[in-house]
Design a protein around this motif. Sequence first.
Motif, PDB file in Angstrom:
ATOM      1  N   SER A 113       0.827  -1.205   0.000  1.00 40.82           N
ATOM      2  CA  SER A 113       0.000   0.000   0.000  1.00 40.82           C
ATOM      3  C   SER A 113       0.861   1.255   0.000  1.00 40.82           C
ATOM      4  O   SER A 113       1.952   1.284   0.569  1.00 40.82           O
ATOM      5  CB  SER A 113      -0.921   0.009   1.219  1.00 40.82           C
ATOM      6  N   CYS A 114       0.350   2.269  -0.677  1.00 40.88           N
ATOM      7  CA  CYS A 114       1.018   3.566  -0.689  1.00 40.88           C
ATOM      8  C   CYS A 114       0.566   4.347   0.544  1.00 40.88           C
ATOM      9  O   CYS A 114      -0.628   4.538   0.764  1.00 40.88           O
ATOM     10  CB  CYS A 114       0.672   4.346  -1.956  1.00 40.88           C
ATOM     11  N   ALA A 115       1.536   4.775   1.322  1.00 40.92           N
ATOM     12  CA  ALA A 115       1.233   5.506   2.547  1.00 40.92           C
ATOM     13  C   ALA A 115       0.683   6.886   2.213  1.00 40.92           C
ATOM     14  O   ALA A 115       0.886   7.393   1.101  1.00 40.92           O
ATOM     15  CB  ALA A 115       2.493   5.631   3.398  1.00 40.92           C
ATOM     16  N   PRO A 116      -0.014   7.513   3.154  1.00 51.40           N
ATOM     17  CA  PRO A 116      -0.435   8.901   2.932  1.00 51.40           C
ATOM     18  C   PRO A 116       0.774   9.775   2.608  1.00 51.40           C
ATOM     19  O   PRO A 116       1.843   9.606   3.178  1.00 51.40           O
ATOM     20  CB  PRO A 116      -1.066   9.287   4.280  1.00 51.40           C
ATOM     21  N   GLY A 117       0.567  10.674   1.683  1.00 54.15           N
ATOM     22  CA  GLY A 117       1.673  11.506   1.210  1.00 54.15           C
ATOM     23  C   GLY A 117       2.220  11.047  -0.117  1.00 54.15           C
ATOM     24  O   GLY A 117       3.134  11.668  -0.673  1.00 54.15           O
ATOM     25  N   SER A 118       1.652   9.955  -0.637  1.00 54.65           N
ATOM     26  CA  SER A 118       2.062   9.435  -1.942  1.00 54.65           C
ATOM     27  C   SER A 118       0.830   8.999  -2.709  1.00 54.65           C
ATOM     28  O   SER A 118      -0.271   8.968  -2.183  1.00 54.65           O
ATOM     29  CB  SER A 118       3.046   8.273  -1.772  1.00 54.65           C
ATOM     30  N   ARG A 119       1.040   8.649  -3.965  1.00 53.10           N
ATOM     31  CA  ARG A 119      -0.061   8.210  -4.820  1.00 53.10           C
ATOM     32  C   ARG A 119       0.371   6.984  -5.627  1.00 53.10           C
ATOM     33  O   ARG A 119       1.556   6.681  -5.741  1.00 53.10           O
ATOM     34  CB  ARG A 119      -0.468   9.330  -5.788  1.00 53.10           C
ATOM     35  N   LYS A 120      -0.630   6.297  -6.144  1.00 54.82           N
ATOM     36  CA  LYS A 120      -0.342   5.131  -6.976  1.00 54.82           C
ATOM     37  C   LYS A 120       0.130   5.558  -8.366  1.00 54.82           C
ATOM     38  O   LYS A 120      -0.477   6.438  -8.978  1.00 54.82           O
ATOM     39  CB  LYS A 120      -1.595   4.266  -7.134  1.00 54.82           C
ATOM     40  N   ALA A 121       1.188   4.923  -8.832  1.00 55.55           N
ATOM     41  CA  ALA A 121       1.662   5.129 -10.197  1.00 55.55           C
ATOM     42  C   ALA A 121       1.632   3.764 -10.880  1.00 55.55           C
ATOM     43  O   ALA A 121       2.446   2.887 -10.587  1.00 55.55           O
ATOM     44  CB  ALA A 121       3.076   5.712 -10.208  1.00 55.55           C
ATOM     45  N   VAL A 122       0.654   3.558 -11.749  1.00 50.34           N
ATOM     46  CA  VAL A 122       0.429   2.251 -12.360  1.00 50.34           C
ATOM     47  C   VAL A 122       1.598   1.885 -13.267  1.00 50.34           C
ATOM     48  O   VAL A 122       2.129   2.718 -13.996  1.00 50.34           O
ATOM     49  CB  VAL A 122      -0.888   2.260 -13.170  1.00 50.34           C
ATOM     50  N   ARG A 123       2.001   0.631 -13.174  1.00 48.03           N
ATOM     51  CA  ARG A 123       3.066   0.133 -14.041  1.00 48.03           C
ATOM     52  C   ARG A 123       2.493  -0.189 -15.410  1.00 48.03           C
ATOM     53  O   ARG A 123       1.448  -0.839 -15.506  1.00 48.03           O
ATOM     54  CB  ARG A 123       3.691  -1.120 -13.437  1.00 48.03           C
ATOM     55  N   ARG A 124       3.183   0.234 -16.426  1.00 46.39           N
ATOM     56  CA  ARG A 124       2.688   0.034 -17.786  1.00 46.39           C
ATOM     57  C   ARG A 124       2.635  -1.459 -18.109  1.00 46.39           C
ATOM     58  O   ARG A 124       3.577  -2.201 -17.875  1.00 46.39           O
ATOM     59  CB  ARG A 124       3.598   0.752 -18.778  1.00 46.39           C
ATOM     60  N   GLY A 125       1.493  -1.873 -18.672  1.00 43.79           N
ATOM     61  CA  GLY A 125       1.338  -3.254 -19.101  1.00 43.79           C
ATOM     62  C   GLY A 125       0.995  -4.225 -17.992  1.00 43.79           C
ATOM     63  O   GLY A 125       0.930  -5.428 -18.223  1.00 43.79           O
ATOM     64  N   GLU A 126       0.770  -3.744 -16.767  1.00 44.75           N
ATOM     65  CA  GLU A 126       0.434  -4.622 -15.650  1.00 44.75           C
ATOM     66  C   GLU A 126      -0.938  -4.246 -15.089  1.00 44.75           C
ATOM     67  O   GLU A 126      -1.431  -3.147 -15.340  1.00 44.75           O
ATOM     68  CB  GLU A 126       1.500  -4.525 -14.553  1.00 44.75           C
ATOM     69  N   PRO A 127      -1.567  -5.168 -14.331  1.00 40.37           N
ATOM     70  CA  PRO A 127      -2.892  -4.848 -13.750  1.00 40.37           C
ATOM     71  C   PRO A 127      -2.822  -3.632 -12.830  1.00 40.37           C
ATOM     72  O   PRO A 127      -1.752  -3.236 -12.360  1.00 40.37           O
ATOM     73  CB  PRO A 127      -3.245  -6.124 -12.980  1.00 40.37           C
TER      74      PRO A 127
END
Length: 812
Positions: free
Chosen positions: A479-493
């Motif tokens: 999980s991404c802690a507060p203060g960060s955001r999800k950055a989706v990996r290209r080509g992955e779910p």
Amino acid sequence: MHYRMEAPDQNFTHKPAAAKCWGFDSRSFRWAQTMRLAVEEINQSQNLLPNFTLGYKIYDSCTTPLTAQGAVMAVLNGPGEAHDSGCSGTSPVLAVVGESGSAQSIVLSRSLQPFSIPMISYFSTCSCLSDRKKFPTFFRVIPNDDYQVKAIARLLQKFGWTWVGVVLEDHDYGRFALQGLMREIKNTGVCLAYQEMIPKVYSRERILEILDVMKRSTARVVVVFSGEGELYPLLKEYMDHNITGIQWIASEAWVTASLFAGSEFYPFLGGTLGFSIRKGQIPGLRNYLMSVDPLRYPSNPLVHELWGALYGCSLSPPGNVAQVSSQLPPCSGQEPLKEQHFAYLNTSSPRVSYNVYKAVYAIAHALHSLISCEPGKGPFQNSSCADATNIHPWQLQHYLQEVSFTISGEEVNFDENGDVVPSYDVINWQRGAAGNIEFVTVGMFDGAKEAGKELFIQEDVIVWAGHQSEMVVSVCSDSCAPGSRKAVRRGEPLCCFDCAPCDNGKISNETDSIDCTSCPEDYWSNQAKTKCIPKAVEYLTHDAMGLTLTVIAVVGACLTITVLAVFLYHRNTPIVRVNNSELSFFILLSLTLCFLCALVFIGEPTPWSCMLRHTAFSITFSLCISCILGKTLVVLAAFTATRPGNNIMKWLGPKQQRVIISACTFVQVIICAVWLITAPPFPYKNTQYQRSKIILECSVGSDRAFWCVLGYIGLLAALCFILAFLARKLPGNFNEAKYITFSMLIFCAVWLAFIPAYVSSPGKFTVAVEIFAILASSFGLLMCLFAPKCYIILLKPHKNTKQHLMGRTGIK
């Protein structure tokens, strides 16, 4: 009754033999016995179907659609090949209870549909069967998979399992369940790591491929949609390969399967969670099951197979149905049934058996309503009722759709799709006292409740996979802690991502935030980027820099006043009186104001201080330069006046000098008045220069007016410099024009350097640069104009004479 079928040889040269079924299922036999018990109870009842007797036939589908279809054909046509009267009259059967598998129920329902024979399933959950257009005669007393997959999706979300694998049987049950699960987990943050299908025909190679995928995957949670018969070979290989650490999520098809309740399964399947149909009470079921033995039913081959499955012995040689191997030791049939025969005697919390019980009673209540119809008040054409001696299946179906009764405290009825109200128990596989697996209820799912409140679980009583007290973690990315955001990996779910810290000025105060939120204009993100805090307001205050500039300004003003006092005390001496002492006093007073106006620039900007800053500065400097200009003109006039016939000094007397000074200063006053009327300076919050701070400054209001004010001061200084430069070589031991030239040179140099420094300085340093320019130019004027005179007055008084100042060729 069996969970495996051996297909007959079909060489098309002779009539194929009957299919052989293997793997006797004691659990299914218990279901059949429950149906017999329900029928006997109804036949003995005085309130339900009095004076009528229900009959039944039981067929074995061997868990395959092919055998199930053969069974339903036998029901409709009879065992022989001769013409049957059922083809021209009413159906030989009014209703069917079955099937346990969705694939078999689909085949059976389609076969029965042309004859309008209703069918009530006790264990078929495929959501496809709720399509009334395709299956108009199908009913069931078990919730469809749309609700089960919703419950499983809620379970995955509740425990934070976002990376899961799915194993399913190669039937409509598994396929539709997978489609439903994918629909439910869409946009929930849960992703499928893999989807593997158990083959219809056993293949060890394919089973090993599935296990290899499970071992290599990082998903530690596996959801299984399969019946116990199809799943058994996979779990057998799973145990043989000693694979552990997987949290199994079971569908209702196998979550209470007694086939897996043995102690050898617990190390691998202990901690399994799943959803089971609600349990109920069936009075007398245990005694009824205990009454079954080969002596009472000597000609029933299924009872013989039950004995062989329970005791591992053989009662008689193999017959038409599969028997246990004749090589097994013989048994008498008088062996007592024991508690360890859990698969058959599990009556403490009947679930599927209870559904069978409800299905039989639903048919009985529908028949009772049909028979109890009052003539002229019936539901059919012309308000007619059905003929109780010649009932058609479609008439019974009408009453089944409307049936409503209570059994074991539960109200049973069907909706427009033939489904019942969805409700599940959450089952956890825990170790029993004998080392076997016990199915412990740890929660429930009630589909009738509002969204978000359907699932209730007692987490403190759950035993997790591996007999652990801590929950298994199954995520593709932490999980991404507060203060960060999800950055989706290209080509992955979507569940596989990196955590990117929020940009400055943006925050995320939740775990696994998809994006960071920008702070309001007057706020900035804290160091952790978890909340917006008010921006630091910056202006030139009385800090170290402000106090230093304040001290310098006050010192400059005091020094100027001191010089003024010295001049007043020595006002009658020649060096003070030269070039008009009144102008010197005006210059000293204006310089004092110049030093003091620097103080207005220190402190929090307000509307009044912003207007006072620039106007006070511009007017005082204009006054000062105007006085210096007047002094310069007097010096030039005095030199010119020494020439014969030139009386220019009469035009530069004290009154004329005051007029010149007043006129030059008044022009600046006019410019400032227009500035204040049209676009006055005002406090301004500058958030653009440095986004993390609010720079509180005075906006000039009108750039044109600001530069006009500076330009006018520059014009006066330039004119004064030119005139003083022309008079720099005038005769005399004390030529004041030289000092005016130096003072104007310093003044112009300071303010020319001020312009680029002012434009490029950040925040409060902009104001500091402006104060520095004011103080530097003021000190420059004070030192150049008055330091030499003070030196002579105080340290060289013998030079403070008219003769010394005039020299040989001095002014006369």
